[in-house]
Design an enzyme around this catalytic site. Structure first.
Site, PDB file in Angstrom:
ATOM      1  N   GLU A   1       0.834  -1.214   0.000  1.00  0.00           N
ATOM      2  CA  GLU A   1       0.000   0.000   0.000  1.00  0.00           C
ATOM      3  C   GLU A   1       0.870   1.266   0.000  1.00  0.00           C
ATOM      4  O   GLU A   1       1.858   1.348   0.718  1.00  0.00           O
ATOM      5  CB  GLU A   1      -0.890  -0.009   1.241  1.00  0.00           C
ATOM      6  CG  GLU A   1      -1.780   1.210   1.393  1.00  0.00           C
ATOM      7  CD  GLU A   1      -2.472   1.255   2.739  1.00  0.00           C
ATOM      8  OE1 GLU A   1      -3.435   2.036   2.878  1.00  0.00           O
ATOM      9  OE2 GLU A   1      -2.059   0.515   3.654  1.00  0.00           O
TER      10      GLU A   1
ATOM     11  N   LYS B   1      -9.572   2.948  -3.203  1.00  0.00           N
ATOM     12  CA  LYS B   1     -10.108   2.429  -1.942  1.00  0.00           C
ATOM     13  C   LYS B   1     -11.523   2.952  -1.725  1.00  0.00           C
ATOM     14  O   LYS B   1     -11.790   4.148  -1.870  1.00  0.00           O
ATOM     15  CB  LYS B   1      -9.197   2.838  -0.782  1.00  0.00           C
ATOM     16  CG  LYS B   1      -9.521   2.152   0.542  1.00  0.00           C
ATOM     17  CD  LYS B   1      -8.470   2.483   1.585  1.00  0.00           C
ATOM     18  CE  LYS B   1      -8.710   1.740   2.898  1.00  0.00           C
ATOM     19  NZ  LYS B   1      -7.675   2.026   3.906  1.00  0.00           N
TER      20      LYS B   1
ATOM     21  N   CYS C   1      -5.657  -2.274   2.549  1.00  0.00           N
ATOM     22  CA  CYS C   1      -5.500  -2.183   3.994  1.00  0.00           C
ATOM     23  C   CYS C   1      -6.681  -2.824   4.714  1.00  0.00           C
ATOM     24  O   CYS C   1      -7.000  -3.976   4.496  1.00  0.00           O
ATOM     25  CB  CYS C   1      -5.290  -0.725   4.422  1.00  0.00           C
ATOM     26  SG  CYS C   1      -4.787  -0.515   6.146  1.00  0.00           S
TER      27      CYS C   1
END
Length: 533
Positions: A290, A354, A407
Site C-alpha cells: 500500500e 479504496k 488495507c
C-alpha cells in the site's frame, strides 16, 4: 464450580466491575498473536455468572436491571477491546509531536465506544434471560446481533469479532466458509458460555452436550475439508503465473520524510529486479504494498520510465499509490488511496481506488463540524482521501483479475460482493508498519486469511512490513514473510474453482442461527416465568 459460581454471582460494587473488565481482557488471549482460544471459555463463563447476579436497584424495577446489564456488558467489552486494541496508539507515536494528545482517544476512547455494542448485547440478552440453557442462547443471540451491527454502523469496525477467537488455525477456519465470521460468532458465544452451566447445574446435561456437539462439528468439518483440499486445488488449478511479493520494511519516519522519497522508490525497484532463487522462474507479476510509490506517480513520468527500465518484457507491476484527481476550477484536488497496474512499457493499464476509508486516519467524518471544534485530520495530506464510489476489479494484461482490498478493507466480509466470482484471487495490499511489532499486524493478517476461506479464493497479501504471504483458499499459508523481515518471496499462483458458499447463503445461515437462539431463549424465558409464578 458451584461454589465459585455462587461467589461470582454475589459480587457487588468494585470487585464486580473489576472482574467484568478482567473477564473481557482475558478473552483477548484468543486473538493473534496468542491464539489461545480456550481463554474465551473463561471469559464468557465469568460473564454469564456475572449476568446471573445482575439485579440493579431493588427499588428501580425492571429498568434498573436492564441498566445494570448494559453497564456490565459495557465493562466486559471495554476490557476486551482495551486488551486487544491498545496497539492502535502506536500509530500516533510516529508523529508524536503532533498527535500524542490523541493516544488516550485511540487506546481508551475507541474501546469505550466499541464496548457500547457489547452493552447492547448484554441488554438484549437480559431481556430474554432465564436460567439453564436459555440464558446461554440469549447470550449467543445478543452478542451475535451486536457483532453484526458493529460491522456497519457508524462506518463499521468489526475488528476482532468474537468469531475470530474460535478460528486460530486452518483446521478451525473452515466453518467460516458456510457461516461467515458472523455465523461462527453466534455459535462460538454459545459454546464458550456453556461451562457456566456447570456452576449452576440447571440444564447442564443438555447444554454441555449441545456445546460439545458443536465443537466437534467445528473441528470435524475443518478436518474433512482440509483432507480433500490438495486434491481439489490440483484438479481445478489453471492459468498458473509466477508472483513476487516485495516487503521493503520501510520505517514510517522515512516514508514521511520528503528527502527520502527517491531512495525509497529505488529500494523498491532494486528488490523488484532481484533474480529468482533456486532456479525458479522469473516473476510475471510483482506486487508492492500500500502507498509504496512515495509521490504522485502520474506527475512523475520519469518514475514510470524507471519502472519500465526495471520490468522485463511481459512483466507487470501491481503497486499501492496515491492517485490525484483534478476536480476542476475552484475545487480542491481529490486524492485517492489506490492500486495501479503498470506494464513493462511503463503504462498504467488498470487502477482501483479504496472504497472504505479509515475514519480519522484517511478522512474525517463530518469534517467541517469537527474542524470547527479543533479536531485535526490525522494524515498529512490536506483534505485527506476521497472514497471511491465503488470497487473496480484489477484486470492484468495476462488475463488475471484481482479483487482489490486496500488495507483494512479486508476486515469487512459483507463488503466483498460483485465481481468476486470473476476474480482470480483476492489482493490485499497494506502498510501495517504504523503499528510496530504489536498484535495489530497479526490480527489483521488473520482476518484477511478468513476472507480467503469465506470466498474460496487464493489471497495475495503484500505488506510494507508484516505480514506478506500467499494464502490458499483454505486459509493455509503457502509462503510468507513474517513481521520485520525485509525481502521478496516468489510463488506460483493459479486460479481455482472450488465449491464455496456465496455471501447471500452466509447471511441466510447467520439469520437462521440468530432466530434459532432467539426462539430457544424465548421458550426458556416463558417457561421460566411460568415455573416461577
Amino acid at each position: 464450580m458451584e461454589r465459585l459460581a455462587g461467589r461470582v454471582i454475589l459480587l457487588w460494587g468494585w470487585p464486580r466491575i473489576l472482574l467484568a473488565f478482567f473477564a473481557g481482557a482475558v478473552g483477548a488471549l484468543a486473538l493473534p498473536p496468542f491464539g489461545f482460544f480456550a481463554a474465551l471459555f473463561v471469559s464468557f463463563t465469568l460473564f454469564i455468572w456475572l449476568m446471573d447476579g445482575t439485579t440493579g436497584n431493588p427499588d428501580g424495577g425492571r429498568l434498573s436491571r436492564l441498566r445494570s446489564a448494559f453497564f456490565l456488558g459495557w465493562v466486559f467489552g471495554f476490557g476486551y477491546f482495551v486488551a486487544s486494541l491498545w496497539w492502535l496508539g502506536n500509530a500516533l507515536l510516529v508523529e508524536a509531536d503532533e498527535f500524542a494528545w490523541a493516544i488516550p482517544l485511540a487506546v481508551l476512547g475507541l474501546p469505550a465506544f466499541l464496548a457500547l455494542f457489547w452493552g447492547f448485547a448484554a441488554l438484549a440478552a437480559r431481556i430474554l434471560w432465564s436460567d439453564g440453557l436459555g440464558r446461554i442462547a440469549a447470550a449467543a443471540f445478543g452478542f451475535g446481533l451486536a457483532e453484526w451491527l458493529r460491522g456497519f454502523m457508524l462506518t463499521g469496525f468489526p475488528w476482532n469479532s468474537i468469531g475470530y477467537g474460535a478460528m486460530p488455525m486452518p483446521l478451525m477456519m473452515q466453518s467460516a466458509a458456510p457461516l461467515g465470521v458472523t455465523g461462527v460468532t453466534v455459535l462460538a458465544v454459545f459454546v464458550f458460555s456453556a461451562p457456566a452451566m456447570i456452576g449452576t447445574r440447571r440444564g447442564m446435561g443438555l447444554g454441555l452436550a449441545l456445546a460439545g456437539l458443536l465443537l466437534c462439528a467445528h473441528l470435524g468439518f475443518g478436518a474433512w475439508r482440509l483432507a480433500g483440499a490438495d486434491a481439489v486445488l490440483s484438479a481445478t488449478a489453471k492459468d498458473p503465473v509466477e508472483v513476487r511479493l516485495v516487503q521493503p520494511m520501510i520505517d514510517q519516519s522515512r516514508k514521511l520524510d520528503d528527502s527520502e522519497r527517491g531512495a525509497i522508490f529505488e529500494e523498491h525497484l532494486a528488490m523488484t529486479a532481484l533474480p529468482a532463487k533456486d532456479g525458479a522462474k522469473r516473476p510475471d507479476i510483482i506486487v508492492w504494498p500500500e502507498t509504496s510509490v512515495p509521490f504522485i506517480l502520474t506527475d512523475n513520468p520519469d518514475a514510470l520510465s524507471r519502472i519500465a527500465d526495471v520490468l522485463e518484457d511481459g512483466q507487470v507491476l501491481v503497486t499501492g499509490a496515491v492517485r490525484a484527481e483534478n476536480a476542476g476550477p475552484g475545487f480542491a484536488t481529490r486524492y485517492y488511496n489506490s492500486i495501479y497496474v503498470i506494464d513493462s512499457n511503463g503504462q498504467i493499464v488498470s487502477a482501483s481506488d479504496k472504497v472504505h476509508l479509515v475514519p480519522y486516519g484517511e478522512y474525517v467524518p463530518y469534517e467541517d463540524m469537527l474542524r470547527s471544534l479543533g479536531i485535526p485530520d490525522a494524515i498529512a495530506m490536506p483534505g485527506g482521501f476521497t472514497a471511491a464510489p465503488g470497487r473496480t476489479m484489477l484486470t492484468l494484461p495476462g488475463g488475471q483479475t484481482f479483487y482489490p482490498l486496500i488495507c483494512y478493507e479486508a476486515i469487512f466480509p459483507d463488503e466483498i460482493g460483485a465481481g468476486i466470482e470473476r476474480s482470480s484471487a483476492l489482493l490485499n495490499v497494506t502498510n501495517d508498519g504504523w503499528f510496530g511489532e504489536t498484535p495489530g499486524p497479526f490480527q489483521h493478517f488473520q482476518q484477511a486469511r478468513i476472507r480467503a476461506v469465506e470466498n474460496g479464493m487464493p489471497l495475495i497479501r503484500g505488506a510494507n512490513t508484516g505480514i506478506s504471504a500467499f494464502v490458499d483458499p483454505f486459509g493455509r499459508v503457502v509462503r510468507g514473510l513474517d513481521y520485520n523481515q525485509k525481502g521478496v518471496i516468489d510463488s506460483t499462483m493459479s486460479s481455482v474453482e472450488i465449491p464455496f458458499w456465496n455471501a447471500s447463503e452466509r447471511r441466510f445461515y447467520f439469520w437462521l442461527l440468530i432466530c434459532l437462539m432467539f426462539v430457544i431463549a424465548l421458550i426458556s424465558r416463558t417457561s421460566f416465568k411460568f415455573w416461577k409464578n
